[in-house]
Design a protein around this motif. Sequence first.
Motif, PDB file in Angstrom:
ATOM      1  N   VAL A  53      48.322 141.958 -92.770  1.00 15.63           N
ATOM      2  CA  VAL A  53      48.700 141.917 -91.626  1.00 15.63           C
ATOM      3  C   VAL A  53      47.665 141.108 -90.652  1.00 15.63           C
TER       4      VAL A  53
ATOM      5  N   ASP B  19      48.615 147.101 -87.348  1.00 17.92           N
ATOM      6  CA  ASP B  19      50.569 147.448 -86.464  1.00 17.92           C
ATOM      7  C   ASP B  19      51.025 145.753 -86.617  1.00 17.92           C
ATOM      8  N   ASP B  20      52.212 145.485 -86.845  1.00 17.98           N
ATOM      9  CA  ASP B  20      52.497 144.052 -87.065  1.00 17.98           C
ATOM     10  C   ASP B  20      52.777 143.264 -85.493  1.00 17.98           C
ATOM     11  N   ASP B  21      52.332 144.320 -84.521  1.00 19.84           N
ATOM     12  CA  ASP B  21      52.217 143.932 -82.938  1.00 19.84           C
ATOM     13  C   ASP B  21      50.882 142.868 -82.798  1.00 19.84           C
ATOM     14  N   GLU B  22      50.066 142.730 -83.355  1.00 19.17           N
ATOM     15  CA  GLU B  22      48.791 141.951 -82.765  1.00 19.17           C
ATOM     16  C   GLU B  22      48.777 141.049 -83.663  1.00 19.17           C
TER      17      GLU B  22
ATOM     18  N   GLU C   7      41.161 145.055 -82.109  1.00 19.02           N
ATOM     19  CA  GLU C   7      41.722 146.261 -81.535  1.00 19.02           C
ATOM     20  C   GLU C   7      42.280 147.727 -82.007  1.00 19.02           C
TER      21      GLU C   7
ATOM     22  N   SER D  57      43.766 146.324 -88.141  1.00 16.90           N
ATOM     23  CA  SER D  57      44.399 145.519 -88.326  1.00 16.90           C
ATOM     24  C   SER D  57      46.373 146.876 -89.024  1.00 16.90           C
TER      25      SER D  57
END
Length: 261
Positions: free
Chosen positions: A102, A160-163, A155, A158
């Motif tokens: 990611v 999640d792709d939306d990060e 967050e 890591s």
Amino acid sequence: MKSETPREILARRKAKRRSVSEVEWEARIQLAACYRLVAHFRMTDMIYNHISLRVPGTDDQFLINPFGLLYEEITAANLVKVDCEGKLIEDDGLDVNPAGFVIHSAIHMARHDVACVLHTHTRAGVAVSALKQGLLPVSQHAMRFFNRVSYHDYEGISLDDDERSRLVADLGGHHTRILRNHGLLTTGRSVHAAFELMYYLEMACQIQTSLPGNIGDWTLPAPAVCERAALQFEHSHEFLKERDWHALLRLVERIDPSFKE
């Protein structure tokens, strides 16, 4: 990850060497050397963290360490090739840490001026990442990063792709980023460039975290002086001509030349 016999390892390495171009093989050697150097300078976190390198001549493929190996075990042959969607280009029984994918894929996809991405979780780096003021120009080592480091808020792991979009936005046009409560990240047009930044960023963090007292007791040069020093470091490559990188390659060769296999 299954264990291999010495004969199986040798056969796989020879097969890999024959299957890639001379340019890619040299890139693999450079990246494997970087892994060994990061281990030598004690900037590792067991089997975690990653150093990735864009495959020469491609826009959507990069080399990264297989999940489960220590940095001391990385060689040119066992580096894994993946695309920017996380798909293995060659299925040879090795896989990739999804968290590493990611972070690294986000930067490779958005920053085509970047060839190499290096990420660490060192004690000093994480300590500075947790400070509200972040990295301060308290040493000459830190001066090269004056107004040249960005920050990304934590967050969670890591995964999640939306990060990705936020990681890239926070990096901006810089080559150095501090991941809040997490660690350090550098990028470069070459393996050498990314490693050099990380080495001095780590040194700057170690120096800062070793200072006694509070910030009010520290001497901070004037901003104009810090900027002048940063510019001097930006142009130092014209004088160095990669002498430092060649010296480091000689070092890792003396320690263990197996990184080239």
